[in-house]
Design a protein around this motif. Structure first.
Motif, PDB file in Angstrom:
ATOM      1  N   ARG A  86       3.783 -23.064  -3.021  1.00  0.00           N
ATOM      2  CA  ARG A  86       3.513 -21.649  -2.721  1.00  0.00           C
ATOM      3  C   ARG A  86       4.804 -20.907  -2.408  1.00  0.00           C
ATOM      4  O   ARG A  86       5.023 -19.782  -2.865  1.00  0.00           O
ATOM      5  CB  ARG A  86       2.548 -21.548  -1.544  1.00  0.00           C
ATOM      6  N   PHE A  87       5.665 -21.556  -1.636  1.00  0.00           N
ATOM      7  CA  PHE A  87       6.951 -20.956  -1.301  1.00  0.00           C
ATOM      8  C   PHE A  87       7.763 -20.657  -2.566  1.00  0.00           C
ATOM      9  O   PHE A  87       8.339 -19.571  -2.714  1.00  0.00           O
ATOM     10  CB  PHE A  87       7.725 -21.912  -0.384  1.00  0.00           C
ATOM     11  N   LEU A  88       7.798 -21.615  -3.496  1.00  0.00           N
ATOM     12  CA  LEU A  88       8.562 -21.427  -4.731  1.00  0.00           C
ATOM     13  C   LEU A  88       8.016 -20.255  -5.536  1.00  0.00           C
ATOM     14  O   LEU A  88       8.784 -19.405  -6.020  1.00  0.00           O
ATOM     15  CB  LEU A  88       8.512 -22.716  -5.564  1.00  0.00           C
ATOM     16  N   PHE A  89       6.693 -20.175  -5.685  1.00  0.00           N
ATOM     17  CA  PHE A  89       6.106 -19.080  -6.457  1.00  0.00           C
ATOM     18  C   PHE A  89       6.387 -17.726  -5.792  1.00  0.00           C
ATOM     19  O   PHE A  89       6.642 -16.731  -6.480  1.00  0.00           O
ATOM     20  CB  PHE A  89       4.600 -19.292  -6.623  1.00  0.00           C
ATOM     21  N   LEU A  90       6.330 -17.685  -4.471  1.00  0.00           N
ATOM     22  CA  LEU A  90       6.632 -16.430  -3.781  1.00  0.00           C
ATOM     23  C   LEU A  90       8.083 -16.010  -4.005  1.00  0.00           C
ATOM     24  O   LEU A  90       8.366 -14.822  -4.239  1.00  0.00           O
ATOM     25  CB  LEU A  90       6.362 -16.589  -2.275  1.00  0.00           C
ATOM     26  N   VAL A  91       9.012 -16.968  -3.947  1.00  0.00           N
ATOM     27  CA  VAL A  91      10.430 -16.637  -4.170  1.00  0.00           C
ATOM     28  C   VAL A  91      10.637 -16.134  -5.596  1.00  0.00           C
ATOM     29  O   VAL A  91      11.365 -15.154  -5.826  1.00  0.00           O
ATOM     30  CB  VAL A  91      11.320 -17.867  -3.877  1.00  0.00           C
ATOM     31  N   ILE A  92       9.996 -16.771  -6.577  1.00  0.00           N
ATOM     32  CA  ILE A  92      10.150 -16.339  -7.970  1.00  0.00           C
ATOM     33  C   ILE A  92       9.574 -14.937  -8.164  1.00  0.00           C
ATOM     34  O   ILE A  92      10.186 -14.073  -8.816  1.00  0.00           O
ATOM     35  CB  ILE A  92       9.478 -17.355  -8.917  1.00  0.00           C
ATOM     36  N   LEU A  93       8.412 -14.667  -7.571  1.00  0.00           N
ATOM     37  CA  LEU A  93       7.838 -13.315  -7.648  1.00  0.00           C
ATOM     38  C   LEU A  93       8.743 -12.294  -6.969  1.00  0.00           C
ATOM     39  O   LEU A  93       8.880 -11.151  -7.425  1.00  0.00           O
ATOM     40  CB  LEU A  93       6.450 -13.300  -6.994  1.00  0.00           C
ATOM     41  N   PHE A  94       9.363 -12.708  -5.878  1.00  0.00           N
ATOM     42  CA  PHE A  94      10.290 -11.838  -5.154  1.00  0.00           C
ATOM     43  C   PHE A  94      11.471 -11.466  -6.060  1.00  0.00           C
ATOM     44  O   PHE A  94      11.860 -10.288  -6.149  1.00  0.00           O
ATOM     45  CB  PHE A  94      10.775 -12.594  -3.914  1.00  0.00           C
ATOM     46  N   VAL A  95      12.023 -12.455  -6.738  1.00  0.00           N
ATOM     47  CA  VAL A  95      13.160 -12.205  -7.634  1.00  0.00           C
ATOM     48  C   VAL A  95      12.730 -11.336  -8.817  1.00  0.00           C
ATOM     49  O   VAL A  95      13.460 -10.416  -9.221  1.00  0.00           O
ATOM     50  CB  VAL A  95      13.751 -13.544  -8.123  1.00  0.00           C
ATOM     51  N   LEU A  96      11.541 -11.582  -9.363  1.00  0.00           N
ATOM     52  CA  LEU A  96      11.060 -10.769 -10.484  1.00  0.00           C
ATOM     53  C   LEU A  96      10.865  -9.311 -10.064  1.00  0.00           C
ATOM     54  O   LEU A  96      11.146  -8.391 -10.843  1.00  0.00           O
ATOM     55  CB  LEU A  96       9.746 -11.351 -11.018  1.00  0.00           C
ATOM     56  N   SER A  97      10.372  -9.081  -8.853  1.00  0.00           N
ATOM     57  CA  SER A  97      10.228  -7.701  -8.356  1.00  0.00           C
ATOM     58  C   SER A  97      11.582  -7.021  -8.269  1.00  0.00           C
ATOM     59  O   SER A  97      11.730  -5.845  -8.636  1.00  0.00           O
ATOM     60  CB  SER A  97       9.555  -7.705  -6.981  1.00  0.00           C
ATOM     61  N   MET A  98      12.588  -7.754  -7.792  1.00  0.00           N
ATOM     62  CA  MET A  98      13.934  -7.179  -7.709  1.00  0.00           C
ATOM     63  C   MET A  98      14.500  -6.887  -9.090  1.00  0.00           C
ATOM     64  O   MET A  98      15.135  -5.847  -9.311  1.00  0.00           O
ATOM     65  CB  MET A  98      14.849  -8.158  -6.952  1.00  0.00           C
ATOM     66  N   ILE A  99      14.248  -7.782 -10.052  1.00  0.00           N
ATOM     67  CA  ILE A  99      14.743  -7.560 -11.419  1.00  0.00           C
ATOM     68  C   ILE A  99      14.109  -6.308 -12.014  1.00  0.00           C
ATOM     69  O   ILE A  99      14.788  -5.485 -12.644  1.00  0.00           O
ATOM     70  CB  ILE A  99      14.435  -8.799 -12.288  1.00  0.00           C
ATOM     71  N   LEU A 100      12.802  -6.133 -11.806  1.00  0.00           N
ATOM     72  CA  LEU A 100      12.108  -4.944 -12.307  1.00  0.00           C
ATOM     73  C   LEU A 100      12.691  -3.683 -11.691  1.00  0.00           C
ATOM     74  O   LEU A 100      12.873  -2.669 -12.377  1.00  0.00           O
ATOM     75  CB  LEU A 100      10.605  -5.048 -12.004  1.00  0.00           C
ATOM     76  N   MET A 101      13.004  -3.749 -10.416  1.00  0.00           N
ATOM     77  CA  MET A 101      13.568  -2.574  -9.749  1.00  0.00           C
ATOM     78  C   MET A 101      14.978  -2.260 -10.262  1.00  0.00           C
ATOM     79  O   MET A 101      15.361  -1.096 -10.401  1.00  0.00           O
ATOM     80  CB  MET A 101      13.580  -2.839  -8.237  1.00  0.00           C
ATOM     81  N   ILE A 102      15.758  -3.295 -10.589  1.00  0.00           N
ATOM     82  CA  ILE A 102      17.151  -3.088 -11.012  1.00  0.00           C
ATOM     83  C   ILE A 102      17.230  -2.414 -12.379  1.00  0.00           C
ATOM     84  O   ILE A 102      18.036  -1.506 -12.597  1.00  0.00           O
ATOM     85  CB  ILE A 102      17.899  -4.443 -11.041  1.00  0.00           C
ATOM     86  N   ILE A 103      16.391  -2.851 -13.325  1.00  0.00           N
ATOM     87  CA  ILE A 103      16.545  -2.384 -14.708  1.00  0.00           C
ATOM     88  C   ILE A 103      15.659  -1.174 -15.019  1.00  0.00           C
ATOM     89  O   ILE A 103      15.504  -0.810 -16.183  1.00  0.00           O
ATOM     90  CB  ILE A 103      16.248  -3.518 -15.708  1.00  0.00           C
ATOM     91  N   SER A 104      15.082  -0.540 -13.992  1.00  0.00           N
ATOM     92  CA  SER A 104      14.167   0.582 -14.224  1.00  0.00           C
ATOM     93  C   SER A 104      14.877   1.912 -13.961  1.00  0.00           C
ATOM     94  O   SER A 104      15.332   2.146 -12.838  1.00  0.00           O
ATOM     95  CB  SER A 104      12.950   0.485 -13.306  1.00  0.00           C
ATOM     96  N   PRO A 105      14.942   2.788 -14.962  1.00  0.00           N
ATOM     97  CA  PRO A 105      15.404   4.157 -14.713  1.00  0.00           C
ATOM     98  C   PRO A 105      14.238   5.106 -14.488  1.00  0.00           C
ATOM     99  O   PRO A 105      14.378   6.322 -14.618  1.00  0.00           O
ATOM    100  CB  PRO A 105      16.137   4.495 -16.014  1.00  0.00           C
ATOM    101  N   ASN A 106      13.068   4.561 -14.221  1.00  0.00           N
ATOM    102  CA  ASN A 106      11.841   5.328 -14.119  1.00  0.00           C
ATOM    103  C   ASN A 106      11.234   5.104 -12.739  1.00  0.00           C
ATOM    104  O   ASN A 106      11.105   3.965 -12.296  1.00  0.00           O
ATOM    105  CB  ASN A 106      10.873   4.834 -15.214  1.00  0.00           C
ATOM    106  N   LEU A 107      10.876   6.192 -12.056  1.00  0.00           N
ATOM    107  CA  LEU A 107      10.393   6.062 -10.678  1.00  0.00           C
ATOM    108  C   LEU A 107       9.085   5.289 -10.571  1.00  0.00           C
ATOM    109  O   LEU A 107       8.826   4.651  -9.556  1.00  0.00           O
ATOM    110  CB  LEU A 107      10.224   7.453 -10.051  1.00  0.00           C
ATOM    111  N   ILE A 108       8.253   5.325 -11.608  1.00  0.00           N
ATOM    112  CA  ILE A 108       6.992   4.592 -11.553  1.00  0.00           C
ATOM    113  C   ILE A 108       7.257   3.092 -11.541  1.00  0.00           C
ATOM    114  O   ILE A 108       6.735   2.342 -10.700  1.00  0.00           O
ATOM    115  CB  ILE A 108       6.102   4.948 -12.759  1.00  0.00           C
ATOM    116  N   SER A 109       8.078   2.613 -12.484  1.00  0.00           N
ATOM    117  CA  SER A 109       8.359   1.174 -12.532  1.00  0.00           C
ATOM    118  C   SER A 109       9.224   0.741 -11.351  1.00  0.00           C
ATOM    119  O   SER A 109       9.124  -0.400 -10.887  1.00  0.00           O
ATOM    120  CB  SER A 109       9.026   0.798 -13.856  1.00  0.00           C
ATOM    121  N   ILE A 110      10.063   1.661 -10.845  1.00  0.00           N
ATOM    122  CA  ILE A 110      10.825   1.348  -9.622  1.00  0.00           C
ATOM    123  C   ILE A 110       9.858   1.121  -8.462  1.00  0.00           C
ATOM    124  O   ILE A 110      10.028   0.204  -7.653  1.00  0.00           O
ATOM    125  CB  ILE A 110      11.823   2.481  -9.298  1.00  0.00           C
TER     126      ILE A 110
END
Length: 571
Positions: A86-110
């Motif tokens: 569970r810890f591993l999946f949470l960390v991976i989801l955490f990193v994916l959320s950060m990646i989505l925020m980094i590459i988004s120039p759009n406020l909705i996806s941010i």
């Protein structure tokens, strides 16, 4: 265990690819927009937009590399935990959320990545299920909800422009009143996520999470998201009164957190307050209009801060989950490798020449001298830099040099190769990463012309901070052993901010709720309404029950009454 290795390898490989691609974009001066259209109805299109430029790719490589090292470290650190998958999946989801925020120039996806960071950080903070973790998690997520609401309001106001790709409006709408209002909301969101004053209380509280999560959160993910968002919006807000105010808030955050770290005994909280201090420095130089310098320090800080937390995790493991630095003396004799790496990270944090922290911190402090910085901000900025060295010397003394103050029957040793391997890679980047980033991001030589006494001012501040650190430890031993001064609780408690944002915000509502309970639930209202109504209903139900228990007699009586009634009518 295999899942940890596979995740670590994939993230590290993606980090290498992202770094190479980022170099390609820098050399060719390219920015790439990718649009994917999900569907369209008449003139309304649902489109996902991704921005791949050198900033996003370099930051992605940093986030994924540190995440890979943290997951490799966690494979040993969390080996005995029942919920490690569970810890591993949470960390991976955490990193994916950060990646989505980094590459988004759009406020909705941010907002999707932003909310993902907030929600999963809550799940990670309450991973160890106890009252302290629950309270820390609630404080974390409720503080971050202020920034989420600000992003939602900014999305609503951007309806006036016909699209949410803010990147298209930064250069041309900087004089528009609506865009300035959106800038205010974005600054509020960035302040909450990066824990600037007065939202600083949640950052030390979030230390209830497992140590690998702290290494990830405090280096390259959650707290840096606010700084990164403001870097993206800096073309809109540069040279405005809003950024001037942000610079003052950043300097104040530096000073408050640096002072608090000198009066704190919890090892993880000291490093957390150190993160807060560095975030204040980023906000300060960002407010001065140098977004690339803020981004440079953001990347450089990520390397040595993640390494500090990983070393702290080994120390805490070895001392039987004890986090108080007063019990950690003389550990350099038992775990020389961990202590050596820990001190290298501390030196990089202090800005020792030619370490990673030196290239960004020294340049930021020298550039500050060339800006229109007022005397208060200048004084607090340099004083906070000295306080950084001061609490670093304090950690070094209490953890490694002082007398061994813990249990005598304790097996202290460096951890296994998995934990050490994750630290070694970050150790290399903490030594040479600053120089590499400097050559990469600033290919043209930057020379800051200053008088000699201003040029050596940074070095002088470092030396004075080291001397102060020694004196503060001596002061602790001589004076505080006899007299616990109440003033220290003010300085060490981030100026009572934890009390103000918990009891100050919730105290009135909780007191009102207690009054309602006392008056309504336990007072005359209950006596007059609840008990009387219940008594009347009880008596009524008793009568009905008597009727139901004499069914045959009642039916016969009704039948006779009905026959008598018919007889009376027809006669």
């Amino acid at each position: 265990m295999n899942l940890f290795f596979i995740s670590s390898f994939m993230l590290t490989s993606l980090a290498l690819f992202s770094l190479i691609y980022g170099n390609f974009l820098i050399l060719n001066n390219l920015s790439i927009f990718l649009e994917y259209k999900f569907y369209g109805v008449n003139s309304a299109d649902l489109v996902m937009v991704l921005l791949l430029d050198w900033k996003s790719m370099i930051f992605l490589s940093t986030v994924m590399f540190i995440s890979g090292m943290v997951i490799l470290y966690s494979s040993s650190y969390m080996a005995g935990d029942l919920n490690k998958v569970r810890f591993l999946f949470l960390v991976i989801l955490f990193v994916l959320s950060m990646i989505l925020m980094i590459i988004s120039p759009n406020l909705i996806s941010i907002l999707l990545g932003w909310d993902g960071l907030g929600l999963i950080s809550y799940c990670l903070v309450i991973f160890y299920q106890n009252v302290k973790s629950y309270n820390a998690g609630m404080l974390t997520i409720l503080s971050n909800r202020v920034g989420d609401a600000a992003i939602l309001l900014a999305i609503a106001w951007m309806l006036n422009y016909g699209g949410w790709n803010f990147y298209f409006y930064l250069e041309y709408m900087d004089k528009d009143n609506l865009m300035v209002f959106i800038g205010v909301l974005v600054i509020l969101a960035g302040m909450t996520k990066s824990a600037q004053v007065p939202f600083s209380a949640w950052l030390p509280a979030a230390m209830a999470a497992p140590t690998p999560v702290s290494a990830l959160v405090h280096s390259s993910t959650l707290v840096t998201a606010g700084v990164y968002l403001l870097i993206r919006f800096s073309p809109l807000l540069a040279n405005t009164i809003l950024f001037k105010g942000l610079m003052l808030i950043g300097v104040l955050t530096m000073f408050v957190s640096g002072l608090g770290a000198n009066f704190e005994y919890d090892l993880k909280k000291i490093i957390a307050l150190s993160t807060l201090s560095q975030l204040g420095l980023m906000m300060c130089i960002l407010g001065a209009g140098f977004s690339n310098l803020a981004f440079f320090h953001l990347l450089a800080h990520a390397f040595f801060k993640s390494m500090l937390f990983l070393c702290a995790g080994i120390l805490i493991h070895s001392f039987g989950d004890m986090q108080d630095i007063r019990f950690m003396g003389n550990s350099v004799k038992f775990m020389p490798l961990t202590c050596g790496i820990f001190n290298i990270a501390n030196l990089a944090l202090c800005g020792l020449p030619f370490m990673t922290g030196f290239y960004s911190k020294d340049l930021i402090l020298e550039i500050n001298l060339l800006t229109n910085l007022n005397v208060l901000s200048f004084f607090l900025c340099y004083l906070s830099t000295g306080l950084t060295v001061c609490y670093s010397v304090r950690i070094f003394y209490w953890s490694f040099i002082s007398e061994f103050n813990f249990l005598t029957l304790l097996n202290l040793h460096d951890e296994d190769w998995l934990m050490v391997m994750g630290m070694i890679f970050l150790f290399v980047l903490s030594v040479v990463g600053g120089a590499c980033l400097f050559w990469l991001m600033m290919p043209v030589m930057m020379v800051v012309y200053l008088p000699f006494y201003l040029k050596i001012l940074v070095l002088g501040v470092i030396m004075v901070g080291a001397i102060l650190g020694v004196l503060v430890n001596y002061f602790y031993i001589i004076v505080l052993a006899r007299n616990q001064l109440k003033f220290l609780s003010f300085l060490g408690g981030i100026w009572f901010l934890p009390y103000l944002v918990t009891y100050g915000v919730n105290g009135g509502a909780l007191g009102l709720g207690f009054s309602f309970k006392k008056i309504l639930d336990l007072g005359w209202t209950e006596e007059l309404l609840a008990l009387n109504v219940a008594g009347g209903l009880r008596k009524l139900m008793g009568g009905l029950q008597v009727v139901h228990m004499n069914n045959l007699k009642i039916y016969m009586l009704i039948f006779v009454s009905w026959i008598f009634l018919v007889f009376m009518i027809f006669i």
